[in-house]
Design a protein around this motif. Structure first.
Motif, short mmCIF file in Angstrom:
data_model
loop_
_atom_site.label_atom_id
_atom_site.label_comp_id
_atom_site.label_asym_id
_atom_site.label_seq_id
_atom_site.Cartn_x
_atom_site.Cartn_y
_atom_site.Cartn_z
N ARG A 59 0.85 -1.19 0.00
CA ARG A 59 0.00 0.00 0.00
C ARG A 59 0.89 1.24 0.00
O ARG A 59 2.01 1.21 0.52
CB ARG A 59 -0.91 0.01 1.23
N GLY A 60 0.39 2.28 -0.55
CA GLY A 60 1.14 3.53 -0.54
C GLY A 60 0.80 4.36 0.68
O GLY A 60 -0.08 4.00 1.48
N SER B 163 1.69 1.27 -5.91
CA SER B 163 2.63 0.16 -5.75
C SER B 163 2.00 -1.17 -6.13
O SER B 163 2.61 -2.00 -6.80
CB SER B 163 3.13 0.11 -4.30
N ARG B 164 0.75 -1.37 -5.71
CA ARG B 164 0.06 -2.61 -6.06
C ARG B 164 -0.18 -2.71 -7.57
O ARG B 164 -0.03 -3.79 -8.16
CB ARG B 164 -1.27 -2.70 -5.32
N PHE C 215 -1.45 6.61 -14.46
CA PHE C 215 -2.18 5.36 -14.66
C PHE C 215 -2.07 4.47 -13.42
O PHE C 215 -3.06 3.92 -12.94
CB PHE C 215 -1.63 4.65 -15.89
N PHE C 216 -0.83 4.31 -12.91
CA PHE C 216 -0.64 3.46 -11.74
C PHE C 216 -1.33 4.05 -10.51
O PHE C 216 -1.83 3.32 -9.65
CB PHE C 216 0.86 3.29 -11.44
N GLY C 217 -1.34 5.35 -10.40
CA GLY C 217 -1.91 5.99 -9.22
C GLY C 217 -3.42 6.06 -9.22
O GLY C 217 -4.02 6.38 -8.19
N TRP D 202 3.17 8.67 -7.82
CA TRP D 202 4.02 7.49 -7.69
C TRP D 202 3.72 6.75 -6.40
O TRP D 202 3.77 5.53 -6.33
CB TRP D 202 5.50 7.90 -7.73
N ASN D 203 3.38 7.46 -5.37
CA ASN D 203 3.17 6.84 -4.07
C ASN D 203 1.74 6.97 -3.59
O ASN D 203 1.48 7.11 -2.41
CB ASN D 203 4.12 7.46 -3.03
#
Length: 889
Positions: free
Chosen positions: A283-284, A316-317, A379-381, A310-311
């Protein structure tokens, strides 16, 4: 070059050497099939530990307390001045001094200053119990080996635990493991098509099982699974260098293929479980209204160069899932080609599969990073990315399962509880509890299972490993040691599954530590059902992962104390707290002359440098322990070399002298006593009786060192039997039987020796002779009970070998029945071997049958018996012994 740059250079060199050492160990030593490597590995680690401890002891005991603190203004907490950071690494923001309210260093939580927590106490108990077990060990030689291993593990664990958060050195460990895993996988698969030959690196029949340098497919599978998870955690959290993240994803993909090729179902199961746990922990940081989130501003250290997304709590997942998908695609192609290459012995196909397993994930991640560099963090966030990826993966998995439904169902059908490898584990663990009962609190010393399993086994099997590190620990150092182990493991588990909020920021060191901790967690999880940690290299890597958990916990406490100290300063000075939404604290917002104490970062991150009473005691104990262990291990290495020289010489006197020297150097090793005894017994000249007595004395000394060693006892019983020392043969064979009741050769020897000893004793002491004959019948009754157990075993659980007495034992039992007046039973036992192919056995049985039919002991002098003996000279000696039984009537 400045002093700081020089120090940083030497620090990196030291870490590179450390990384190279632990990455190289699997190729040199696996602790089982090449046991000679274990003493060398211990020697290296103990030498490093002793050197480190001595240097730190000199530093601690000669340092002045005044050199440990410096005066800095309050403002330095938020913005360190050049003076306050002159001796610190510019890239290490964590090494800033922690202020204390009112300038009193004692106000900092004592657990941080002492640096000796309950977890460290548990580690100390763990080491001490292995050392204390030398005084009550089931096997002294094994206990010494375990104690040396445990002390040696202090070095890799301690280095990571002390310096993991204050140095970038663990980064080199990750790179070292990545590089060594590539070569390890290459060794494993290339053996399948005839290249990079290594003994037992792969089995191809009845199905493919890659073992690589571990020579045991489950151990290699655990290692490959741990590498896969560790690399994926690293690339998901590491905020620097997209190229590096792409390369390590390729490493993960290739090791994933190796995991599939290992054929280890248990490792695959635990791998899936740990993957889920890792995703739970990825987890961020969830920012509150009083915290700032790092933006896209590049800092001097480069640690927070990524944008805020980013965080995010989901980033992260999402990265982990995407990188996992890339690695899985590469692993799938690689597995198919490697499997085909091994089956067809095609090197070209094999190396193509090896290359694709690495290149597909690497290129995929690199293309994503370079082509969509600005879009990818967003996208990741995004909140929906993670569940979307999960759904996509689930659909792909179902489609693949449908496409391979027949093979998948066949594979699942092969997994059932009645498999020998599964059911045996539960039997081993239950039997292990009987060993625990011998000393449940503090255990029986390292190697308790190997020393005692023959004594307590519930059916005839042979396994020198109990297949569970947890059960091993329970047997070795008892309930107390097992509790200590679980306490030691907790920081590692916590840092992977439920990480502290303070270490969730994008930080290269945190990423490295968490990836190594995940690596260690995978090794630990699989060890719960296998004997991976019999391989010293894997045990070292597990302790490195455990040290990472300790380091992360220490950092979490440190960050928490920093926040409390900042809040205390803010309340005391009526100024804004650090990191809140208001104006940050700096030199312009606070203008007060008061000064506070600043704790030296080295003290915080290296507790051996803090001259507290506890630290001095611990350090002194470490110096003494490491030097003592180094002395014993150096002697062990020397002893091995002396024995090698003895075995290489053809001179009897030289060989005997060398074996004696080896025993003097390593007095706790029974093997050297056995070598000396065998040399004495084989002496070509001199007094035979004197040589026999000397040899037996040496064997008795060896048995005293290893009292549950049925093999040694059986050897001495055989030697005594051949020398017509039947009472000694009987007593020793009886001990061998008690220590290995399911090994029928020991029981056969005990029965035969007891009967002959009884017949000899009958001439002078009839009561003693009768008691021995009764003991023979009890031994046979015990055999019958165990035979029922063997016959009741299911087909999927076969015994290690036929549980069957030697044929002549039935003659011996018939003799015992005859001596006790049970003529009908004597005839019955003798009748079972009347047609035995061994002529002597059959002839003795015929003689006993004649005696039993003619009235028992009173017929010993009957004409038909004498006539039979005269016509069969081979039974003459047996008949003379039988005549002694006339004294029993």
């Amino acid at each position: 070059m400045t002093r700081t740059s020089t120090s940083r250079l030497w620090t990196n060199i030291a870490w590179i050497l450390f990384a190279g050492l632990i990455s190289w160990l699997p190729f040199y030593n696996n602790g089982v099939f090449f046991p000679h490597g274990q003493t060398i590995a211990d020697l290296i680690l103990l030498s490093l530990l002793a050197f480190y401890a001595i240097v730190r002891a000199i530093t601690v005991f000669t340092a002045r307390s005044a050199d440990r603190t410096t005066q800095t203004p309050v403002a330095s907490f938020a913005a360190p001045t050049a003076a306050s950071t002159a001796d610190a690494s510019e890239a290490d923001e964590m090494d800033r001094g922690m202020p204390t309210a009112g300038g009193d260093v004692s106000s900092i939580p004592s657990r941080l200053l002492a640096e000796f927590t309950w977890f460290d106490a548990a580690f100390s108990v763990y080491v001490i119990l292995y050392a204390l077990s030398l005084f009550y060990a089931a096997s002294l030689p094994l206990a010494v080996e375990g104690a040396l291993n445990t002390v040696a593990l202090l070095f890799p664990f301690g280095i990571v635990r002390l310096y993991g958060t204050s140095s970038d050195g663990l980064f080199w460990v990750v790179l070292g493991l990545a590089a060594s895993s590539l070569y390890m996988t290459a060794i494993g698969v290339a053996n399948g098509w005839g290249q990079l030959t290594f003994p037992s690196a792969i089995v191809t029949s009845p199905h493919i099982q890659v073992s690589s340098v571990f020579q045991y497919h489950n151990a290699y599978a655990a290692y490959a699974a741990a590498i896969t998870i560790g690399m994926l955690v690293f690339v998901s959290l590491y905020p620097r260098w997209p190229v590096l993240r792409a390369l390590l994803t390729g490493v993960a993909g290739l090791n994933m293929a190796g995991l599939f090729l290992s054929g280890s179902r248990g490792a695959l199961l635990f791998w899936v479980v740990v993957l889920v746990l890792v995703m739970i922990g990825l987890r961020g940081h969830v920012p509150t209204g009083h915290e700032s989130v790092p933006g896209a501003v590049e800092t001097s250290s480069g640690e927070h160069s990524q944008p805020a997304s980013w965080n995010s709590p989901y980033a992260s997942r999402s990265r982990f899932l995407l990188y996992f998908g890339a690695a899985a695609i590469g692993a799938a192609f690689s597995y198919l080609l490697l499997h085909l290459a091994i089956v067809n012995h095609s090197a070209t196909t094999g190396w193509a599969g090896f290359a694709l397993g690495f290149l597909i994930p690497t290129v995929a991640v690199l293309a994503l990073s370079l082509s969509f560099g600005s879009v990818a963090p967003v996208f990741f966030g995004a909140r929906r990315t993670f569940p979307t990826l999960l759904i996509v993966y689930a659909i792909l998995f179902l489609l693949a399962a449908l496409a391979k439904s027949h093979s998948l169902l066949a594979k699942l059908h092969s997994y059932h509880i009645h498999q020998m490898s599964v059911i045996q584990r539960f039997i081993f663990w239950l039997d292990g509890l009987r060993i625990v009962a011998r000393n449940p609190v503090t255990g029986n010393g390292f190697g308790a299972w190997a020393a005692m399993f023959k004594k307590i086994e519930s059916y005839p099997y042979y396994s020198t490993q109990v297949h569970s590190f947890l059960v091993d620990t329970l047997m070795d150092i008892g309930i107390l040691g097992t509790i200590a182990l679980l306490l030691m493991v907790w920081p590692m588990v916590r840092s992977v599954v439920w990480p502290w909020k303070s270490i969730l920021t994008p930080n290269p060191r945190y990423a490295t530590l968490r990836s190594v901790a995940a690596f260690g967690l995978m090794l630990f999880a699989h060890s719960l059902m296998d004997w991976d940690f019999a391989f010293l290299a894997l045990l070292i890597l597990f302790f490195v992962g455990m040290g990472s958990g300790f380091a992360l916990r220490k950092e979490a406490l440190w960050q928490s104390a920093q926040a409390k100290a900042a809040a205390s300063i803010s309340e005391d000075t009526d100024t804004p707290a650090v990191g809140n939404a208001r104006e940050p604290l700096d030199a312009t917002t606070v203008d007060r002359p008061r000064k506070i104490e600043r704790v030296d970062p080295a003290v915080v991150h290296a507790p051996f440098l803090r001259p507290s009473v506890l630290t001095r005691v611990v350090l002194a104990a470490t110096v003494v322990t490491s030097l003592a262990a180094l002395y014993f291990d150096a002697n062990a290495v020397r002893g091995e070399r002396i024995v090698a020289a003895a075995n290489a010489t053809s001179s009897f006197s030289t060989r005997l002298a060398l074996f004696k020297e080896a025993h003097q150097v390593v007095p706790y090793n029974p093997n050297y006593l056995v070598d000396e005894a065998n040399t004495v017994l084989d002496s070509p000249s001199g007094n035979a009786k004197e040589h026999f007595d000397q040899g037996v004395h040496l064997l008795q000394q060896a048995i005293a060192l290893d009292p549950y060693n049925a093999t040694l006892e059986a050897q001495m019983a055989t030697i005594a039997f051949d020398a017509s020392r039947y009472h000694l043969a009987y007593v020793t064979a009886l001990e061998a039987y008690h220590n290995a009741p399911y090994f029928p050769t020991n029981l056969s020897l005990a029965i035969n020796a007891a009967v002959i000893d009884g017949m000899q004793t009958a001439k002078t002491n009839s009561a003693t002779a009768v008691s021995k004959f009764k003991r023979v019948l009890r031994l046979y009754a015990d055999y019958q009970q165990r035979l029922k157990v063997v016959h009741s075993l299911p087909s999927y659980l076969p015994p290690i070998g036929p549980y069957k007495l030697q044929a002549f034992c039935y003659d011996s039992v018939a003799t015992a029945e005859l001596a006790l007046g049970h003529n009908a039973k004597a005839e019955q036992f003798a009748g079972t071997v009347l047609n035995n192919p061994n002529a002597h056995t059959a002839q003795v049985a015929k003689m006993l049958t004649l005696i039993a039919k003619d009235g028992g002991l009173s017929a010993l002098s009957a004409a038909n018996v004498r006539q039979y003996v005269s016509s069969h000279p081979s039974v003459g000696s047996s008949y003379q012994l039988l005549l002694n039984l006339q004294n029993l009537t």
